[in-house]
Structures are given as C-alpha cells and as structure tokens.
Design a protein around this motif. Sequence first.
Motif, mmCIF file in Angstrom:
data_model
loop_
_atom_site.group_PDB
_atom_site.id
_atom_site.type_symbol
_atom_site.label_atom_id
_atom_site.label_comp_id
_atom_site.label_asym_id
_atom_site.label_seq_id
_atom_site.Cartn_x
_atom_site.Cartn_y
_atom_site.Cartn_z
ATOM 1 N N ASN A 114 0.796 -1.235 0.000
ATOM 2 C CA ASN A 114 0.000 0.000 0.000
ATOM 3 C C ASN A 114 0.825 1.280 0.000
ATOM 4 O O ASN A 114 0.280 2.376 -0.065
ATOM 5 N N LEU A 115 2.128 1.134 0.099
ATOM 6 C CA LEU A 115 2.996 2.313 0.038
ATOM 7 C C LEU A 115 3.253 2.615 -1.442
ATOM 8 O O LEU A 115 3.708 1.739 -2.190
ATOM 9 N N LEU A 116 2.931 3.842 -1.868
ATOM 10 C CA LEU A 116 3.164 4.188 -3.270
ATOM 11 C C LEU A 116 4.658 4.343 -3.525
ATOM 12 O O LEU A 116 5.374 4.933 -2.709
ATOM 13 N N VAL A 117 5.102 3.831 -4.659
ATOM 14 C CA VAL A 117 6.506 3.953 -5.034
ATOM 15 C C VAL A 117 6.630 4.779 -6.306
ATOM 16 O O VAL A 117 6.020 4.454 -7.329
ATOM 17 N N ALA A 118 7.394 5.862 -6.217
ATOM 18 C CA ALA A 118 7.697 6.679 -7.392
ATOM 19 C C ALA A 118 9.119 6.342 -7.831
ATOM 20 O O ALA A 118 10.038 6.333 -7.009
ATOM 21 N N ALA A 119 9.279 6.055 -9.124
ATOM 22 C CA ALA A 119 10.607 5.719 -9.640
ATOM 23 C C ALA A 119 11.084 6.835 -10.561
ATOM 24 O O ALA A 119 10.345 7.288 -11.445
ATOM 25 N N ASP A 120 12.311 7.265 -10.344
ATOM 26 C CA ASP A 120 12.898 8.340 -11.143
ATOM 27 C C ASP A 120 13.160 7.853 -12.569
ATOM 28 O O ASP A 120 13.650 6.739 -12.769
#
Length: 333
Positions: A114-120
């Motif tokens: 449930n933790l959103l992950v943003a990838a560069d």
Amino acid sequence: MSASLPIRPRRLRSSEAIRRMVAESRLGPENLILPLFVQESGPDFDVPSMPGVKRGNIDSLLASCEDSVQAGLPAVALFPCLDPALKDAAGSAAFDEDGLIVRAIKAVKREFPNLLVAADVALDPFTDHGHDGLLTADGRDVANDESVEALCRLARIEAAAGADLVAPSDMMDGRVAAIRSALDSAGLQKTLILAYSAKFASAYYGPFREAVGSSQPGGRISKKTYQLNPANAREAVREALLDEAEGADLVMVKPAGPYLDVIRSVKEAVRIPVAAYQVSGEYAQIHAAARNGWLDLAAARDESLLAIRRAGADVILSYFALDFARASSLLTR
Ligand code: PBG
C-alpha cells in the motif's frame, strides 16, 4: 485603548484555538513523499551534507519504508546509486531488467503493497558523463529524441516492476507523451506519470549529486541546455501546460522554496495536482544553520514546508518528510 478602531485583525490571532481555526493552509503526512537512496551493498553511507539522510542496501531501504508507513507517509521516491563500474555513456545499466532499481521496487512493493513507489526516470544515475540523457555522436549536445526512447524503456521497466508512479526528471522535450504511449502499449495504463515539468538548472542539487554519486556533469555540455533558466517563470508554466496536455497525472516544480512564485503560477494554470520538490540544498541549508545554532531546526523545517504548501503544492517531496510526519503524529495523538 482607543474605542474608535473597529477593525482589529489581531482578534483573529489572539489564541491558539482561533489561529488554528482560521489557518488557510494545512500540511499533513498525506501531502508528503520521502525520497530514498539505494545502493547495491555495503554499510549505510551517511550523506555528509544531508544530516539524517543515508544511502543503504535494499534491506536498509525496506527499513526506511517501514518507518515511512508507520509515520503515515503515502509514498516514497526511489533513487539508485550505482557502482561506477556499471556506468557507461549509453546508461546501459538502466535497461537491466534485474538491475538495482528493479529489485528495489519489487522488494518495496512486496513488503509494503500500500505504500506508493515513485521511480525516477532519468539516465544520470547510469551514465558516466552524468547527463540525464544520451549524448549526440559528436558529444556536443544531449540528443533529445534518442534520450526520450531510452527514457521510455526505463519507465516501462520500472512500471513493470511495480512502480506506482514514474517520474521523468530529465527535461527532454516530448517525453511525457512518449512515456504515456510506451506504458499504455505495454498494458501499464494504471501507472501514473509524475512529471518534473519545471525543473530549474539549480545550484541547490549539489548535495543530491553527492548522495547518488552522479558525476558533476562536466564536459562541454551544461544541464542548462535542458533544465530551465532560474530567471523564467512563464516558460515554467508553458512546460507544465505541455506536460498536462501530454498526459501527465501530476506536474512538479523543482526546487520548491526558491520558486514559490512558480508553484503558484503553475497551480493556477493547470487542472491536475501540483507537486514541488524541496531539494537537497534546501534541506542542507536549514540543517547547516541549525547546526550553528542559528535556526531552530523543527520550526524552520515546518515553516519551509508550510510555505511550499501555501504557494499551491498539493504534494511535497522532502527529505524532512519522515521527521515532519513523526512530529505531527505526536501532536495529534
Ligand atoms: C537528476 C535529478 C537531480 C535531482 C533529482 N533527480 C539532480 C540533477 O538534475 O542533477 C535533485 C534532487 C535534489 O537535489 O534533492 N535526474
């Protein structure tokens, strides 16, 4: 006291309760994204210019994600730090489907679904020249369209690994539309695009480059050929409008504190959420002053974040995210 002064604005500031009731801006953990650095192996490296910020292996990253979840943060943004031996001019390591960033995304999503992950999405962690894209054959420029193709490949790999958001930070022209179409044709319609739309050529990125070990891009080309001129606010709005039209789900302004006017103008121009990145140099300067006893760390931290929010940011990327979230949960408990 004079009786003939009916308008007294101070009445609205006279107690904690009334001040709290009429506050125009609020900031909570739900508005924050914590940037995290990951390396392949070795002990945690404490970034000297960023007190409290480290770069660790995937296990250490998972521990930071656990802390983030506990503190109520909705999201983290991942930045890989590669072994220099893996870097080359083409940024080949970016396309390794079992590379560090892919394994990091998978591990975080497995442990914390449930933790959103943003990838560069940029090539600078992978290139030996430190630029965010590929160079032309004569080495005199960053090749826009070839870079966009490479960025699409990287975004697709990150999204397929489970990244909830891909965040192009490269500033190439046309990359948002190209990434959207690459994701869609790979069946990744649900992946959000968090576009670094107004990313300025800033001196405030210095400590970050130390954190990810990216080369100070030298040679004949300057990042000024793709990042925005700090003098230009209207051009920043143009970039944000273009990214909105190209299908970005959120647009970003970066840095944040020195560009509050840009955050406000972008907020008024677009109809999608606006993010702002309080970058490494902004974090470092507050810590440096606090270490000298010249600023109160928590008060300056909270005020700097609230100012970014007041300017119009819906979401703030900040190295203070965890400290802020922990402090605010103490208050509301
Ligand atoms: C590059 C990138 C940079 C940051 C995030 N992504 C630096 C740069 O353009 O050299 C800076 C973030 C910070 O300073 O905290 N893709």
